[in-house]
Motif scaffolding. Structure first.
Motif, mmCIF file in Angstrom:
data_model
loop_
_atom_site.group_PDB
_atom_site.id
_atom_site.type_symbol
_atom_site.label_atom_id
_atom_site.label_comp_id
_atom_site.label_asym_id
_atom_site.label_seq_id
_atom_site.Cartn_x
_atom_site.Cartn_y
_atom_site.Cartn_z
ATOM 1 N N LEU A 99 -1.067 13.974 1.132
ATOM 2 C CA LEU A 99 -1.438 13.055 2.205
ATOM 3 C C LEU A 99 -0.961 11.637 1.912
ATOM 4 C CD1 LEU A 99 -5.074 14.279 3.011
ATOM 5 C CD2 LEU A 99 -3.026 14.599 4.398
ATOM 6 N N LEU A 100 -1.110 11.197 0.666
ATOM 7 C CA LEU A 100 -0.651 9.859 0.297
ATOM 8 C C LEU A 100 0.862 9.734 0.461
ATOM 9 C CD1 LEU A 100 -2.792 9.148 -2.896
ATOM 10 C CD2 LEU A 100 -3.071 8.134 -0.639
ATOM 11 N N THR A 101 1.577 10.769 0.025
ATOM 12 C CA THR A 101 3.035 10.746 0.151
ATOM 13 C C THR A 101 3.461 10.715 1.614
ATOM 14 O OG1 THR A 101 3.256 11.986 -1.929
ATOM 15 C CG2 THR A 101 5.162 11.955 -0.444
ATOM 16 N N ALA A 102 2.793 11.537 2.446
ATOM 17 C CA ALA A 102 3.122 11.562 3.871
ATOM 18 C C ALA A 102 2.830 10.219 4.522
ATOM 19 C CB ALA A 102 2.327 12.670 4.562
ATOM 20 N N ASP A 103 1.709 9.592 4.141
ATOM 21 C CA ASP A 103 1.347 8.305 4.715
ATOM 22 C C ASP A 103 2.356 7.232 4.325
ATOM 23 O OD1 ASP A 103 -0.410 6.712 6.253
ATOM 24 O OD2 ASP A 103 -1.337 5.930 4.430
ATOM 25 N N ALA A 104 2.739 7.208 3.043
ATOM 26 C CA ALA A 104 3.706 6.222 2.573
ATOM 27 C C ALA A 104 5.078 6.447 3.205
ATOM 28 C CB ALA A 104 3.815 6.282 1.049
ATOM 29 N N THR A 105 5.474 7.713 3.316
ATOM 30 C CA THR A 105 6.766 8.038 3.930
ATOM 31 C C THR A 105 6.802 7.604 5.398
ATOM 32 O OG1 THR A 105 7.018 9.940 2.444
ATOM 33 C CG2 THR A 105 8.405 9.881 4.418
ATOM 34 N N ALA A 106 5.689 7.819 6.102
ATOM 35 C CA ALA A 106 5.622 7.425 7.504
ATOM 36 C C ALA A 106 5.784 5.911 7.640
ATOM 37 C CB ALA A 106 4.297 7.866 8.104
ATOM 38 N N TRP A 114 0.830 -1.210 0.000
ATOM 39 C CA TRP A 114 0.000 0.000 0.000
ATOM 40 C C TRP A 114 0.856 1.249 0.000
ATOM 41 C CZ3 TRP A 114 -4.292 -1.526 -1.670
ATOM 42 C CH2 TRP A 114 -4.860 -2.733 -1.240
ATOM 43 N N ALA A 115 2.034 1.219 0.658
ATOM 44 C CA ALA A 115 2.928 2.382 0.644
ATOM 45 C C ALA A 115 3.438 2.648 -0.774
ATOM 46 C CB ALA A 115 4.100 2.160 1.593
ATOM 47 N N ILE A 116 3.830 1.579 -1.454
ATOM 48 C CA ILE A 116 4.308 1.728 -2.837
ATOM 49 C C ILE A 116 3.180 2.224 -3.734
ATOM 50 C CG2 ILE A 116 5.243 0.484 -4.818
ATOM 51 C CD1 ILE A 116 6.600 -1.410 -2.824
ATOM 52 N N ALA A 117 1.973 1.675 -3.523
ATOM 53 C CA ALA A 117 0.824 2.098 -4.326
ATOM 54 C C ALA A 117 0.499 3.568 -4.077
ATOM 55 C CB ALA A 117 -0.381 1.217 -4.002
ATOM 56 N N GLU A 118 0.568 4.010 -2.815
ATOM 57 C CA GLU A 118 0.288 5.411 -2.490
ATOM 58 C C GLU A 118 1.290 6.344 -3.163
ATOM 59 O OE1 GLU A 118 -1.897 5.327 1.863
ATOM 60 O OE2 GLU A 118 0.285 5.357 1.786
ATOM 61 N N LEU A 119 2.578 5.968 -3.134
ATOM 62 C CA LEU A 119 3.595 6.794 -3.784
ATOM 63 C C LEU A 119 3.354 6.852 -5.300
ATOM 64 C CD1 LEU A 119 6.862 5.755 -1.912
ATOM 65 C CD2 LEU A 119 5.674 7.956 -1.798
ATOM 66 N N LEU A 148 7.331 3.820 5.488
ATOM 67 C CA LEU A 148 8.690 3.421 5.136
ATOM 68 C C LEU A 148 9.690 3.823 6.211
ATOM 69 C CD1 LEU A 148 8.618 4.349 1.350
ATOM 70 C CD2 LEU A 148 8.407 2.083 2.360
ATOM 71 N N SER A 149 9.365 4.877 6.994
ATOM 72 C CA SER A 149 10.280 5.353 8.036
ATOM 73 C C SER A 149 10.070 4.661 9.371
ATOM 74 C CB SER A 149 10.133 6.877 8.215
ATOM 75 O OG SER A 149 10.372 7.555 6.993
ATOM 76 N N THR A 150 8.801 4.443 9.723
ATOM 77 C CA THR A 150 8.484 3.941 11.057
ATOM 78 C C THR A 150 7.818 2.567 11.061
ATOM 79 O OG1 THR A 150 6.294 4.986 11.108
ATOM 80 C CG2 THR A 150 8.158 6.334 11.818
#
Length: 224
Positions: free
Chosen positions: A208-215, A75-80, A217-219
């Protein structure tokens, strides 16, 4: 029923209405449009009802099991990916010069019965990826009544496909040209405002999608 109506509102789908409108504007006969619509409606409701009848409340869980779970990296990859596509599309519309629209003559479409039935089923498949569809199936399964499940799925379909129902009624009443003309008139009158609102909403969604995916991948956890 109230829950189902609410889920139907959340699952409103404009794509099928646009496709059906394009069918008629391209010259498809009303009988072919009806065939597509019935294939779409019957496939969506029938598949849901059969799954509920055979698996009960577990039907929704079965469908969800074929998709990645909520904590998946997918889902993170899809959001990005979606955010990049959105930003590129907005940038192209904002920075590209005005294009002259050319009116294309309508061409009669010749597609067989099987082709329309298949397209109806393909559009029905998109319903199986809608979380609100799962929720209605779950409600129907908990009712332990196939008739209730079928009625709830039908109610959800009518509400979520309200735009499709309007277009279908306009086609059957020979009012599609008037409907299309009204939409074009509204678009011309509110074109600038609509574009600004659309671009703003899409940019916010992309952020928002980028922030969610970044979060994630980071945490390792999603924000949304």
């Amino acid at each position: 029923m109230l829950n189902t109506i609410g889920l139907g509102v959340l699952g409103i789908d404009p794509l099928t209405a646009v496709y059906m409108m394009s069918m008629r504007l391209r010259g498809e006969r009303k009988s072919r449009v009806t065939l597509f619509f019935l294939s779409f409606a019957v496939s969506t409701i029938l598949v849901g009802t059969v799954l509920v009848a055979s698996m009960g409340g577990a039907a929704a869980g079965f469908l969800q099991s074929v998709l990645p779970d909520d904590g998946s990296r997918f889902w993170a990859i899809a959001e990005l990916a979606v955010s990049v596509v959105i930003l590129l599309w907005v940038a192209k519309r904002v920075f590209a010069g005005p294009k002259r629209e050319k009116k294309q003559p309508r061409e009669a479409v010749r597609r067989g019965v099987l082709g329309h039935v298949t397209m109806g089923f393909v559009f029905a498949v998109t319903s199986f990826t809608d979380p609100t569809f799962y929720a209605v199936m779950l409600i129907g399964g908990e009712s332990r009544s196939v008739v209730t499940a079928a009625l709830l799925l039908t109610l959800w379909f009518v509400v979520s496909q309200c735009l499709t129902m309007v277009v279908y009624a306009a086609i059957q009443c020979n009012r599609l040209d008037a409907l299309a003309a009204r939409l074009d008139e509204w678009k011309a009158r509110n074109h600038a405002m609509f574009n600004h609102m659309l671009h703003g909403v899409l940019v916010v969604v992309a952020i928002l999608l980028t922030a969610d995916a970044t979060a994630f991948l980071s945490t390792g956890g999603y924000l949304l």
